[in-house]
Design an enzyme around this catalytic site. Structure first.
Site, PDB file in Angstrom:
ATOM      1  N   HIS A 228      39.456  30.045  69.358  1.00 10.85           N
ATOM      2  CA  HIS A 228      38.656  30.857  68.434  1.00 10.85           C
ATOM      3  C   HIS A 228      39.129  30.563  67.004  1.00 10.85           C
ATOM      4  O   HIS A 228      40.327  30.520  66.732  1.00 10.85           O
ATOM      5  CB  HIS A 228      38.850  32.334  68.779  1.00 10.85           C
ATOM      6  CG  HIS A 228      38.277  33.266  67.765  1.00 10.85           C
ATOM      7  ND1 HIS A 228      37.029  33.101  67.219  1.00 10.85           N
ATOM      8  CD2 HIS A 228      38.798  34.391  67.183  1.00 10.85           C
ATOM      9  CE1 HIS A 228      36.795  34.078  66.360  1.00 10.85           C
ATOM     10  NE2 HIS A 228      37.852  34.870  66.321  1.00 10.85           N
TER      11      HIS A 228
ATOM     12  N   ASN B 298      35.668  32.698  60.075  1.00 13.26           N
ATOM     13  CA  ASN B 298      35.639  33.324  61.406  1.00 13.26           C
ATOM     14  C   ASN B 298      34.217  33.816  61.682  1.00 13.26           C
ATOM     15  O   ASN B 298      33.766  34.789  61.082  1.00 13.26           O
ATOM     16  CB  ASN B 298      36.644  34.482  61.427  1.00 13.26           C
ATOM     17  CG  ASN B 298      36.685  35.209  62.762  1.00 13.26           C
ATOM     18  OD1 ASN B 298      35.847  34.967  63.639  1.00 13.26           O
ATOM     19  ND2 ASN B 298      37.650  36.091  62.919  1.00 13.26           N
TER      20      ASN B 298
ATOM     21  N   CYS C 213      34.924  38.915  69.165  1.00 16.87           N
ATOM     22  CA  CYS C 213      35.077  37.450  69.058  1.00 16.87           C
ATOM     23  C   CYS C 213      35.173  36.763  70.419  1.00 16.87           C
ATOM     24  O   CYS C 213      35.043  35.540  70.505  1.00 16.87           O
ATOM     25  CB  CYS C 213      36.289  37.113  68.204  1.00 16.87           C
ATOM     26  SG  CYS C 213      36.226  37.869  66.579  1.00 16.87           S
TER      27      CYS C 213
HETATM   28  N1  COA Z   1      43.757  37.284  47.904  1.00 17.58           N
HETATM   29  C1  COA Z   1      44.936  37.507  47.319  1.00 17.58           C
HETATM   30  N2  COA Z   1      45.840  38.382  47.768  1.00 17.58           N
HETATM   31  C2  COA Z   1      45.529  39.081  48.873  1.00 17.58           C
HETATM   32  C3  COA Z   1      44.316  38.901  49.537  1.00 17.58           C
HETATM   33  C4  COA Z   1      43.412  37.977  49.019  1.00 17.58           C
HETATM   34  N3  COA Z   1      42.212  37.731  49.585  1.00 17.58           N
HETATM   35  N4  COA Z   1      44.292  39.715  50.609  1.00 17.58           N
HETATM   36  C5  COA Z   1      45.450  40.366  50.626  1.00 17.58           C
HETATM   37  N5  COA Z   1      46.208  39.996  49.568  1.00 17.58           N
HETATM   38  C6  COA Z   1      47.530  40.467  49.205  1.00 17.58           C
HETATM   39  C7  COA Z   1      47.873  41.807  49.777  1.00 17.58           C
HETATM   40  O1  COA Z   1      47.352  42.840  48.987  1.00 17.58           O
HETATM   41  C8  COA Z   1      49.368  41.769  49.787  1.00 17.58           C
HETATM   42  O2  COA Z   1      49.820  42.061  48.487  1.00 17.58           O
HETATM   43  P1  COA Z   1      51.156  42.950  48.251  1.00 17.58           P
HETATM   44  O3  COA Z   1      52.265  42.141  48.878  1.00 17.58           O
HETATM   45  O4  COA Z   1      51.210  43.047  46.768  1.00 17.58           O
HETATM   46  O5  COA Z   1      50.886  44.218  48.982  1.00 17.58           O
HETATM   47  C9  COA Z   1      49.705  40.305  50.055  1.00 17.58           C
HETATM   48  O6  COA Z   1      48.498  39.569  49.729  1.00 17.58           O
HETATM   49  C10 COA Z   1      50.092  40.021  51.486  1.00 17.58           C
HETATM   50  O7  COA Z   1      49.165  40.674  52.335  1.00 17.58           O
HETATM   51  P2  COA Z   1      49.259  40.571  53.882  1.00 17.58           P
HETATM   52  O8  COA Z   1      48.167  41.383  54.495  1.00 17.58           O
HETATM   53  O9  COA Z   1      50.666  40.827  54.332  1.00 17.58           O
HETATM   54  O10 COA Z   1      48.947  39.006  54.107  1.00 17.58           O
HETATM   55  P3  COA Z   1      48.978  38.188  55.441  1.00 17.58           P
HETATM   56  O11 COA Z   1      49.864  37.017  55.253  1.00 17.58           O
HETATM   57  O12 COA Z   1      49.174  39.054  56.635  1.00 17.58           O
HETATM   58  O13 COA Z   1      47.500  37.625  55.504  1.00 17.58           O
HETATM   59  C11 COA Z   1      45.465  38.025  56.695  1.00 17.58           C
HETATM   60  C12 COA Z   1      46.410  38.525  55.628  1.00 17.58           C
HETATM   61  C13 COA Z   1      44.302  38.997  56.789  1.00 17.58           C
HETATM   62  C14 COA Z   1      44.960  36.653  56.257  1.00 17.58           C
HETATM   63  C15 COA Z   1      46.224  37.910  58.051  1.00 17.58           C
HETATM   64  O14 COA Z   1      46.904  39.098  58.322  1.00 17.58           O
HETATM   65  C16 COA Z   1      45.301  37.597  59.185  1.00 17.58           C
HETATM   66  O15 COA Z   1      44.684  36.555  59.222  1.00 17.58           O
HETATM   67  N6  COA Z   1      45.245  38.503  60.173  1.00 17.58           N
HETATM   68  C17 COA Z   1      44.366  38.289  61.298  1.00 17.58           C
HETATM   69  C18 COA Z   1      42.955  38.578  60.907  1.00 17.58           C
HETATM   70  C19 COA Z   1      41.988  38.088  61.927  1.00 17.58           C
HETATM   71  O16 COA Z   1      42.047  36.957  62.337  1.00 17.58           O
HETATM   72  N7  COA Z   1      41.057  38.957  62.318  1.00 17.58           N
HETATM   73  C20 COA Z   1      40.064  38.636  63.258  1.00 17.58           C
HETATM   74  C21 COA Z   1      40.647  38.486  64.609  1.00 17.58           C
HETATM   75  S1  COA Z   1      39.449  37.957  65.716  1.00 17.58           S
END
Ligand code: COA
Length: 333
Positions: free
Chosen positions: A260, A290, A117
């Site tokens: 970003h 993204n 990215c």
């Molecule tokens: N829809 C519904 N539920 C979802 C889901 C979706 N699309 N994706 C994950 N979940 C669930 C998980 O399974 C988890 O369930 P559980 O509590 O029963 O295990 C719950 O939601 C929480 O998951 P978690 O991963 O802790 O959520 P989060 O608040 O961390 O959000 C992201 C997940 C991916 C949105 C977040 O971690 C993120 O944005 N990370 C950075 C990613 C990024 O920007 N990457 C590129 C960098 S350049």
């Protein structure tokens, strides 16, 4: 002859996006998710997805042509093309070489940069160094991705996040402090975290021809979302602090912050740490998700063409991505 040091100026910007829109409602029909979850956790409402017959170079070429047109620059005058991507048309040759051919920039050296990215800001930094050293005069820096081809559309943790598109900038040499001057670029890496965000398959470790690559679906993006989130916030703050310190500026001096576009919560957390008011932060990820290396140049082009950027504005850009890589750049528009 002008004896003031050579500086880079951004003389044109352009972007290109696929026509096809994939909304959160569409995703609800594909995986166990819902609009409320995606919106509250990421801020994303829809993303653009390449259709059959559209590749990373398709959008890179369109974005490049738009940037060249704005800069009133002939492709034959371009002497360097740097293209940031994690989803090239092929492992080799570089997508930059394909773009060079398609736009007719026959006098340019062309290569890709692999910085995920941060690809566009890494490319901008390279172009700036070539220009300041006198080795290049007119450069084209591009960030382009078709991430939809390496996203697992059955994995709700990742498939909601990403989109396709491209952005480009013409960066030219000029003496002195003219408009649109690139004041600084900073690039950093933290290779100790490479396994937190990567594509395990299709390289020399797990070749595409390997049955394990197919059986274990190693060709898809793998990501530890929570860890990536925390690193992204700290790293983008550090990259911005480096840019501000190098230019003896405070966050308050910045007219527009273009981060970003990965996740609204990451953008809000970085802005809060920098004490950057919301109205100075450019956000368009609700429309595109993204787009990795394309996100910063698409946002820059949209901000400029929609009149958000005014003459003399101080623009700070920052990115973070797999590697980890992180980066920043400052422009006096
Ligand atoms: N829809 C519904 N539920 C979802 C889901 C979706 N699309 N994706 C994950 N979940 C669930 C998980 O399974 C988890 O369930 P559980 O509590 O029963 O295990 C719950 O939601 C929480 O998951 P978690 O991963 O802790 O959520 P989060 O608040 O961390 O959000 C992201 C997940 C991916 C949105 C977040 O971690 C993120 O944005 N990370 C950075 C990613 C990024 O920007 N990457 C590129 C960098 S350049």
């Amino acid at each position: 002859m002008d004896s003031t040091p050579l500086r880079s100026r951004i003389t044109g910007t352009g972007s290109a996006l696929p026509d096809k829109i994939l909304t959160n409602a569409d995703l609800e029909r594909m995986v166990d998710t819902n609009d409320e979850w995606i919106t509250s956790r990421t801020g994303i409402k829809q993303r653009r997805i390449a259709s059959e017959g559209e590749f990373t170079s398709t959008f890179a070429v369109l974005a490049a042509r738009r940037a060249l047109e704005m800069a009133n620059c002939s492709p034959e005058d371009v002497d360097l093309i740097v293209l940031g991507t994690a989803t090239p048309d092929f492992p080799f040759p570089s997508t930059a070489c394909i773009v060079q051919h398609e736009i007719g920039a026959r006098n340019a050296a062309a290569f890709d940069v692999s910085a995920a990215c941060s690809g566009f800001l890494y490319g901008l930094s390279i172009a700036d160094k070539y220009i300041r050293s006198g080795a290049a005069k007119k450069t084209l820096v591009i960030g382009a991705e078709v991430l939809s081809r390496i996203v697992d559309w059955s994995d709700r943790n990742t498939c909601i996040l990403f989109g396709d598109g491209a952005g480009a900038a013409v960066v030219e040499a000029a003496h002195g402090d003219g408009n649109n001057a690139l004041l600084s670029t900073h690039i950093f890496s933290n290779g100790s975290c490479w396994e937190l965000l990567y594509q395990p398959g299709c390289g020399s470790r797990n070749p595409a021809s390997n049955s394990q690559t197919l059986d274990e679906k190693l060709f898809y993006i793998k990501m530890e979302g929570n860890d990536v989130f925390k690193h992204a916030v700290r790293a983008m703050e550090d990259a911005c602090t480096a840019a501000l310190d190098a230019n003896h500026l405070a966050p308050n001096d910045i007219s527009l912050f273009i981060p970003h576009q990965a996740n609204r919560r990451i953008i809000d957390a970085v802005s809060k740490r920098l004490a950057m008011p919301t109205e100075k932060v450019f956000v368009n990820l609700h429309n595109y998700g993204n787009t990795s290396a394309a996100s910063v140049p698409i946002a820059l082009d949209e901000a400029y063409r929609s009149g958000v950027i005014k003459s003399d504005d101080l623009i700070m850009m920052a990115a973070f991505g797999g590697g980890f890589t992180y980066s920043s750049a400052l422009i006096r528009w």
